[in-house]
Design a protein around this motif. Structure first.
Motif: not given
Lengths: 186, 186
Positions: B118-123, B125-129, B142-154
């Motif tokens: 969870a900690r990793c995921l939240s960090h 997400t910060k990088i994604g942001q 892409a304009t619809d990409v969110t910070a969460h998307d980036i974390a999930y993709q990784l």
DNA sequence: AGCGATTCGGAACATCGGTTCCGCTTGGTG
DNA sequence: CACCAAGCGGAACCGATGTTCCGAATCGCT
């Protein structure tokens, strides 16, 4: 072939109930359920459970067999482009998986050495190959996408689905979308 | 407040050796190593191990702490576009992870309820942001990409990496590429 | 060297989950 | 109804793993 000659009425019934209880338990709580809990849920003793399924693995196979077969029986929908077929297949698979914790556990977090996972992966690769082949005529996939890539992408998506809090189809749908963009022809 | 006043020379040394052995063991065999095996590898008894780390979890944290901190300390490389930064970050992370089975286990197959994950995921997400923010000026995502998307993709990529047979950087690189195409602006 | 506090080693214990065993119950047949 | 093999229940067994305990060894100080 039929060796079910002398099986008592109640034995058959118990087998059914165990199967049902196990399916339920696996779906609700994932692969890690205690055999005793399954037996209790089925209203039988562990001895009975083991009489019908000599080993945990036997039970697991009996239960996941259906799900696995369903997934293995799935194919790329016909009559549409490679990319559209993949979209449908991905979406259908994700939908089919929601609520089945055992299946998600297996596919999203199973050990790379697990035989069932390997079987799935190889079947998914076959489906991926269909898509790649179809794209040879409609060119809707990027040219460097391989059958393996497609299989991996789907398993990646399943892992992502496992991580998403509750299970809003919205978010998952979005993830499927992102994955497909990566596979689509530019 | 240094409370390390009276610690014997050998106690300190043992602590080090345990830490080293544990790090090695985790890296080589994943999270599931036996405490006895770690103690043996460090050349000490289990009692000693438990004197220094009262619980398996303590040891795990002490060992993975470094890796986790490294990952948490990572940030989007500056001076490049959002998408280029992500590419570097993804590639660097994947490289950093190869050969560290414990880390891969944790990130690729860890339970969604695991605190470290969870900690990793939240960090992440910060990088994604950061990436999303940067893309507000350079428009490379892409304009619809969110910070969460980036974390999930990784995390999806890490799962894929875990599934890839040996560990050819080629294949992994290709997977990173596909993921980034999904995130990039059209 | 002598001595006490600290640390060590590893056998022993606790727990957990899969599996086995066996005396009791029960379906179904003569 | 009587019988007996098929089937049942669940306590007990087993192996794996985390953890505790305590007598023995060791360090560091005088």
């Amino acid at each position: 072939m039929g060796e079910d000659r002398k099986q008592r009425r109640d034995a058959v019934a118990n087998r059914e109930r165990i199967l049902a209880a196990a399916a339920q338990a696996f779906r609700d709580s994932g692969m890690a359920v205690d055999m005793r809990a399954i037996a209790a849920a089925a209203g039988v003793g562990v001895g009975t459970l083991y009489r019908h399924f000599p080993t945990r693995e036997h039970l697991v196979h009996a239960v996941t067999g259906t799900d696995l077969a369903e997934l293995a029986g799935a194919a790329l929908p016909g009559g549409v482009s490679a990319i559209a077929g993949l979209r449908r297949f991905f979406t259908a698979t994700m939908t089919h998986l929601t609520g089945n914790k055992a299946m998600v556990d297996l596919l999203a977090a199973g050990s790379p050495s697990d035989a069932d996972l390997a079987r799935c992966l190889s079947h998914l690769t076959k489906i991926g190959q269909e898509a790649v082949d179809r794209s040879r005529t409609d060119h809707t996939l990027a040219t460097d996408v391989t059958a393996h890539d497609i299989a991996y992408q789907l398993l990646g998506l399943i892992r992502i689905a496992q991580l998403i809090p509750d299970t809003e189809p919205n978010t998952i749908g979005h993830q499927v979308d992102l994955a497909l963009r990566g596979l689509a022809a530019k």
